[in-house]
Design an enzyme around this catalytic site. Structure first.
Site, mmCIF file in Angstrom:
data_model
loop_
_atom_site.group_PDB
_atom_site.id
_atom_site.type_symbol
_atom_site.label_atom_id
_atom_site.label_comp_id
_atom_site.label_asym_id
_atom_site.label_seq_id
_atom_site.Cartn_x
_atom_site.Cartn_y
_atom_site.Cartn_z
ATOM 1 N N LYS A 216 70.500 71.124 9.924
ATOM 2 C CA LYS A 216 70.231 71.558 10.894
ATOM 3 C C LYS A 216 69.992 73.691 10.263
ATOM 4 O O LYS A 216 69.780 73.899 9.202
ATOM 5 C CB LYS A 216 72.108 72.467 11.389
ATOM 6 C CG LYS A 216 71.918 72.619 12.771
ATOM 7 C CD LYS A 216 72.139 71.522 13.360
ATOM 8 C CE LYS A 216 72.485 71.648 15.078
ATOM 9 N NZ LYS A 216 72.372 70.482 15.844
HETATM 10 N N1 GLU Z 1 69.736 69.772 17.857
HETATM 11 C C1 GLU Z 1 70.139 67.743 18.160
HETATM 12 C C2 GLU Z 1 71.255 67.325 17.905
HETATM 13 O O1 GLU Z 1 72.571 68.206 17.851
HETATM 14 C C3 GLU Z 1 68.682 67.436 18.114
HETATM 15 C C4 GLU Z 1 68.487 66.629 16.485
HETATM 16 C C5 GLU Z 1 66.754 66.792 16.213
HETATM 17 O O2 GLU Z 1 66.467 65.761 17.311
HETATM 18 O O3 GLU Z 1 66.550 66.000 15.753
HETATM 19 O O4 GLU Z 1 71.025 65.875 17.700
#
Ligand code: GLU
Length: 435
Positions: free
Chosen positions: A127
């Site tokens: 993240k």
């Molecule tokens: N931000 C989204 C999540 O929390 C998508 C993450 C992604 O597609 O890599 O799952």
């Protein structure tokens, strides 16, 4: 700094209206660690293994001094945390929010490790984020910030290393800037980020994917609860990317959207809010608080809406010990990451409310990110129907596996999901010889 739109943001909407919807004191970090510990205890993970899985593999923190339109240099902090890479390249979104800090990004990175394992896409968890009041920045300021961020983290990013995507207050445009900046340093590499605009190698169906995945979970759970779409009234907390797509797809299915809230207010209409019309109103520069085709209600009234399905699609910790009692739904479908604190989870579960946890319910986004990456690597594009069908197959399978585990172990869907996710990561790490 000036107002900026956040309507097509990937993540949740940062709803903060009134005491009833203020996030709890408990941080995302506390919430996520709690769920990890519950599952780790049940799996009887050895102490050192639990420590490896609780902590991140790599944490990058960068300083981002940016001269804004006011002529001043503002210094922002950017983060990219790679939690566990045993199952594949690191994967996870980038959020822009004033509450972003290292602990929050750590927690959300670990959720991605479990989430990708639960739906069986070959990624690890990561993240990123920038501590910034994104809504107050102008578009060109956000571009400067995003490019500077990519310049400073590019060495740990790449299609076989770590693939960012949108999250709260970031969107396809943000990903376009990131891809472009990465390309300047490494050559054109569309697979280095997902959630891109269609014109730049994005996938059909990616923008709607998280909301669509939420709806696939509803469709799996509904028969167990004796619910059919015409009898399903829905309240949606947060009308960003996830909430607005979940609402529109639920509505197309025949459900009635009776209440919606966002950071400007809450609205209610027993006969149904037309979420397409509401979305248009917001896209045209209107606010939920000035939408005149529904009644305006308080945050408490919103939470206490008579409905069958409640979809938290705002920030973490929005459903907590002080407001969980207000919720009347039979199902809480977690579109946001960690929206429910452990105490609230207990209160709702004691009342027989089914909670479909974030790591399952909102995994549709990363599933279609995986499809986007695969398409980019193959230089080939699938049509939207193919994307949605494949998403449906993966979400249904994941739901059934988590549900079967929950029944077998007589635990909640959340505990079952964490158990499955952690087990799969442990298996990959063991086979590689990491632990
Ligand atoms: N931000 C989204 C999540 O929390 C998508 C993450 C992604 O597609 O890599 O799952």
């Amino acid at each position: 700094m000036a107002g900026t739109e956040e309507k097509t943001q990937e993540g949740a909407d940062s709803t903060k209206t009134g005491a009833a919807t203020k996030p709890a004191e408990l941080s995302n970090y506390d919430i996520v660690n709690h769920w990890f510990q519950v599952a780790a205890d049940r799996l009887d993970l050895a102490g050192d293994l639990a420590t490896v899985l609780r902590t991140s593999y790599r944490e990058v923190q960068v300083q981002l001094p940016i001269k804004l339109t006011d002529g001043q240099i503002h210094v922002f902090s950017g983060f990219r945390v790679q939690h566990n890479g045993a199952r594949g390249p690191y994967k996870g979104g980038i959020r822009y929010h004033p509450e972003v800090d290292l602990d929050e990004v750590r927690a959300l990175a670990s959720l991605m490790s479990w989430k990708t394992a639960i739906v069986g896409v070959p990624y690890g968890g990561a993240k990123g984020g920038i501590n910034v009041p994104a809504r107050e920045l102008e578009t060109h300021e956000l571009e400067k910030l995003t490019r500077s961020f990519m310049d400073k983290i590019d060495r740990v990013i790449g299609p076989t290393r770590d693939i960012p995507a949108p999250d709260v207050n970031t969107n396809a445009q943000t990903m376009a800037w990131m891809m472009d900046e990465y390309g300047k340093l490494h050559g054109h590499t569309p697979a280095c980020v997902t959630g891109k605009p269609i014109a730049l190698g994005g996938s059909y169906g990616r923008e709607a994917a998280t909301g669509r995945g939420v709806v696939y979970c509803y469709r799996e759970a509904a028969p167990q609860l004796g619910l059919t779409p015409p009898e399903t009234r829905v309240a949606v907390q947060g009308f960003g990317n996830v909430g607005s797509w979940a609402a529109r797809i639920m509505q197309h299915l025949g459900c009635t959207i009776v209440a919606v809230s966002d950071h400007t207010g809450s609205i209610h209409r027993e006969q149904g809010i037309d979420s397409e019309d509401l979305k248009r109103h917001l896209d045209e520069g209107g606010e939920l608080s000035d939408y005149d085709k529904a009644d305006h209600i308080s945050a408490e009234e919103f939470l206490g809406t008579d409905c069958e399905v409640f979809i938290p699609a705002a920030l973490g910790g929005m459903i907590h010990a002080d407001n969980a009692d207000l919720i009347k739904a039979k199902v809480v479908l977690e579109g946001a990451n960690s929206p429910t604190t452990p105490q609230a989870d207990q209160i709702l579960s004691d009342r027989g409310v089914l909670i479909i946890p974030d790591v399952l319910a909102n995994a549709g986004g990363v599933v279609v990110s995986y499809f986007e990456w695969v398409q980019n690597l193959q230089h080939f594009r699938w049509d939207e129907r193919e994307v949605n069908d494949k998403l449906g197959t993966i979400m249904r399978r994941a739901y059934r596996e988590v549900n079967a585990r929950a029944r077998q172990d007589e635990v909640s869907l959340r505990t079952a999901a964490f158990e499955l996710g952690i087990e799969r990561v442990v298996e990959a790490a063991r086979t590689r010889g990491y632990v």
